[in-house]
Design a protein around this motif. Structure first.
Motif, PDB file in Angstrom:
ATOM      1  N   PRO A 232      97.737  29.025 -53.842  1.00 31.47           N
ATOM      2  CA  PRO A 232      96.998  30.264 -54.092  1.00 31.47           C
ATOM      3  C   PRO A 232      95.883  30.052 -55.119  1.00 31.47           C
ATOM      4  O   PRO A 232      95.912  29.092 -55.893  1.00 31.47           O
ATOM      5  N   GLU A 233      94.937  30.970 -55.115  1.00 35.30           N
ATOM      6  CA  GLU A 233      93.850  30.929 -56.092  1.00 35.30           C
ATOM      7  C   GLU A 233      94.445  30.957 -57.499  1.00 35.30           C
ATOM      8  O   GLU A 233      95.414  31.665 -57.767  1.00 35.30           O
ATOM      9  N   GLY A 234      93.882  30.162 -58.390  1.00 39.15           N
ATOM     10  CA  GLY A 234      94.384  30.103 -59.760  1.00 39.15           C
ATOM     11  C   GLY A 234      95.373  28.974 -59.995  1.00 39.15           C
ATOM     12  O   GLY A 234      95.916  28.842 -61.084  1.00 39.15           O
ATOM     13  N   THR A 235      95.623  28.179 -58.968  1.00 39.69           N
ATOM     14  CA  THR A 235      96.509  27.020 -59.116  1.00 39.69           C
ATOM     15  C   THR A 235      95.723  25.752 -58.806  1.00 39.69           C
ATOM     16  O   THR A 235      94.669  25.796 -58.191  1.00 39.69           O
ATOM     17  N   ASP A 236      96.259  24.615 -59.260  1.00 36.23           N
ATOM     18  CA  ASP A 236      95.627  23.318 -59.030  1.00 36.23           C
ATOM     19  C   ASP A 236      96.703  22.347 -58.564  1.00 36.23           C
ATOM     20  O   ASP A 236      97.440  21.780 -59.383  1.00 36.23           O
ATOM     21  N   VAL A 237      96.821  22.184 -57.253  1.00 34.16           N
ATOM     22  CA  VAL A 237      97.837  21.304 -56.675  1.00 34.16           C
ATOM     23  C   VAL A 237      97.382  19.861 -56.822  1.00 34.16           C
ATOM     24  O   VAL A 237      96.280  19.499 -56.415  1.00 34.16           O
ATOM     25  N   GLN A 238      98.242  19.030 -57.425  1.00 27.15           N
ATOM     26  CA  GLN A 238      97.930  17.618 -57.588  1.00 27.15           C
ATOM     27  C   GLN A 238      98.592  16.766 -56.517  1.00 27.15           C
ATOM     28  O   GLN A 238      98.028  15.777 -56.074  1.00 27.15           O
ATOM     29  N   SER A 239      99.805  17.144 -56.109  1.00 30.11           N
ATOM     30  CA  SER A 239     100.477  16.395 -55.043  1.00 30.11           C
ATOM     31  C   SER A 239     101.503  17.278 -54.343  1.00 30.11           C
ATOM     32  O   SER A 239     102.039  18.212 -54.928  1.00 30.11           O
ATOM     33  N   VAL A 240     101.740  16.939 -53.079  1.00 34.10           N
ATOM     34  CA  VAL A 240     102.758  17.604 -52.272  1.00 34.10           C
ATOM     35  C   VAL A 240     103.539  16.512 -51.559  1.00 34.10           C
ATOM     36  O   VAL A 240     102.954  15.660 -50.884  1.00 34.10           O
ATOM     37  N   ARG A 241     104.847  16.517 -51.752  1.00 31.89           N
ATOM     38  CA  ARG A 241     105.727  15.560 -51.058  1.00 31.89           C
ATOM     39  C   ARG A 241     106.611  16.355 -50.109  1.00 31.89           C
ATOM     40  O   ARG A 241     107.182  17.370 -50.496  1.00 31.89           O
ATOM     41  N   VAL A 242     106.729  15.873 -48.892  1.00 32.67           N
ATOM     42  CA  VAL A 242     107.512  16.570 -47.873  1.00 32.67           C
ATOM     43  C   VAL A 242     108.540  15.616 -47.302  1.00 32.67           C
ATOM     44  O   VAL A 242     108.219  14.487 -46.928  1.00 32.67           O
ATOM     45  N   THR A 243     109.783  16.072 -47.251  1.00 35.78           N
ATOM     46  CA  THR A 243     110.845  15.308 -46.607  1.00 35.78           C
ATOM     47  C   THR A 243     111.594  16.226 -45.654  1.00 35.78           C
ATOM     48  O   THR A 243     111.630  17.448 -45.844  1.00 35.78           O
ATOM     49  N   ASP A 244     112.180  15.643 -44.633  1.00 36.25           N
ATOM     50  CA  ASP A 244     113.006  16.414 -43.715  1.00 36.25           C
ATOM     51  C   ASP A 244     114.364  16.645 -44.348  1.00 36.25           C
ATOM     52  O   ASP A 244     114.923  15.754 -45.008  1.00 36.25           O
ATOM     53  N   GLY A 245     114.886  17.847 -44.166  1.00 33.04           N
ATOM     54  CA  GLY A 245     116.209  18.180 -44.672  1.00 33.04           C
ATOM     55  C   GLY A 245     117.105  18.638 -43.531  1.00 33.04           C
ATOM     56  O   GLY A 245     116.681  18.665 -42.366  1.00 33.04           O
ATOM     57  N   GLU A 246     118.319  18.986 -43.878  1.00 33.10           N
ATOM     58  CA  GLU A 246     119.254  19.510 -42.887  1.00 33.10           C
ATOM     59  C   GLU A 246     119.110  21.020 -42.820  1.00 33.10           C
ATOM     60  O   GLU A 246     118.980  21.688 -43.855  1.00 33.10           O
ATOM     61  N   VAL A 247     119.138  21.559 -41.617  1.00 31.62           N
ATOM     62  CA  VAL A 247     119.031  23.004 -41.437  1.00 31.62           C
ATOM     63  C   VAL A 247     120.206  23.679 -42.133  1.00 31.62           C
ATOM     64  O   VAL A 247     121.366  23.314 -41.920  1.00 31.62           O
ATOM     65  N   GLN A 248     119.891  24.640 -43.009  1.00 38.44           N
ATOM     66  CA  GLN A 248     120.902  25.342 -43.799  1.00 38.44           C
ATOM     67  C   GLN A 248     121.269  26.708 -43.222  1.00 38.44           C
ATOM     68  O   GLN A 248     122.265  27.287 -43.609  1.00 38.44           O
ATOM     69  N   GLY A 249     120.419  27.240 -42.356  1.00 35.02           N
ATOM     70  CA  GLY A 249     120.686  28.552 -41.776  1.00 35.02           C
ATOM     71  C   GLY A 249     120.351  29.699 -42.717  1.00 35.02           C
ATOM     72  O   GLY A 249     121.050  30.719 -42.737  1.00 35.02           O
ATOM     73  N   PHE A 250     119.276  29.554 -43.508  1.00 40.19           N
ATOM     74  CA  PHE A 250     118.851  30.629 -44.400  1.00 40.19           C
ATOM     75  C   PHE A 250     118.599  31.896 -43.584  1.00 40.19           C
ATOM     76  O   PHE A 250     118.133  31.826 -42.443  1.00 40.19           O
ATOM     77  N   ASP A 251     118.862  33.057 -44.184  1.00 39.83           N
ATOM     78  CA  ASP A 251     118.654  34.314 -43.463  1.00 39.83           C
ATOM     79  C   ASP A 251     117.454  35.095 -43.969  1.00 39.83           C
ATOM     80  O   ASP A 251     117.157  36.184 -43.475  1.00 39.83           O
ATOM     81  N   ARG A 252     116.748  34.558 -44.970  1.00 44.91           N
ATOM     82  CA  ARG A 252     115.534  35.175 -45.507  1.00 44.91           C
ATOM     83  C   ARG A 252     114.811  34.135 -46.357  1.00 44.91           C
ATOM     84  O   ARG A 252     115.302  33.026 -46.521  1.00 44.91           O
ATOM     85  N   PHE A 253     113.670  34.508 -46.891  1.00 47.82           N
ATOM     86  CA  PHE A 253     112.936  33.631 -47.792  1.00 47.82           C
ATOM     87  C   PHE A 253     113.004  34.267 -49.175  1.00 47.82           C
ATOM     88  O   PHE A 253     112.614  35.424 -49.341  1.00 47.82           O
ATOM     89  N   MET A 254     113.518  33.552 -50.146  1.00 49.96           N
ATOM     90  CA  MET A 254     113.686  34.156 -51.465  1.00 49.96           C
ATOM     91  C   MET A 254     113.220  33.224 -52.573  1.00 49.96           C
ATOM     92  O   MET A 254     113.049  32.031 -52.378  1.00 49.96           O
ATOM     93  N   GLU A 255     112.992  33.831 -53.725  1.00 51.78           N
ATOM     94  CA  GLU A 255     112.670  33.088 -54.936  1.00 51.78           C
ATOM     95  C   GLU A 255     113.951  32.886 -55.712  1.00 51.78           C
ATOM     96  O   GLU A 255     114.738  33.810 -55.879  1.00 51.78           O
ATOM     97  N   VAL A 256     114.163  31.671 -56.177  1.00 48.68           N
ATOM     98  CA  VAL A 256     115.304  31.369 -57.025  1.00 48.68           C
ATOM     99  C   VAL A 256     114.786  31.164 -58.429  1.00 48.68           C
ATOM    100  O   VAL A 256     113.855  30.398 -58.658  1.00 48.68           O
ATOM    101  N   ARG A 257     115.348  31.858 -59.371  1.00 48.50           N
ATOM    102  CA  ARG A 257     114.888  31.770 -60.771  1.00 48.50           C
ATOM    103  C   ARG A 257     115.702  30.790 -61.560  1.00 48.50           C
ATOM    104  O   ARG A 257     116.780  30.481 -61.300  1.00 48.50           O
TER     105      ARG A 257
END
Length: 90
Positions: free
Chosen positions: A65-90
């Motif tokens: 998003p605007e106001g951020t400065d991404v330096q790197s992004v690493r992506v790996t495949d994971g195992e499907v967990q079956g999440f039922d929504r998208f949430m923020e974890v604090r």
């Protein structure tokens, strides 16, 4: 077929701004998962959905998003967990 990707974003992420925007973007795309700031300040996103939608989301993470400065992004495949929504974890 649903897949899981673990996305780690490093950079100046604007505190919780990137985490909040990632959740909103994930919801808009129909993804499930969670986003949380790790102790080292990186953002970890576990996202599940169709491969082409996940690719779109990862592309968005490379810019962030605007106001951020991404330096790197690493992506790996994971195992499907079956999440039922998208949430923020604090």
């Amino acid at each position: 077929m649903k897949e899981n990707r673990i996305i780690r974003v490093n950079g100046q992420l604007g505190g919780t701004l990137f985490r909040q925007e990632a959740r909103q973007k994930g919801e808009k795309l129909g993804l499930m998962g969670h986003a949380q700031i790790e102790p080292n300040g990186d953002l970890r996103i576990d996202a599940e959905g169709e491969p082409d939608v996940l690719d779109t989301f990862v592309d968005w993470c490379r810019t962030g998003p605007e106001g951020t400065d991404v330096q790197s992004v690493r992506v790996t495949d994971g195992e499907v967990q079956g999440f039922d929504r998208f949430m923020e974890v604090r």
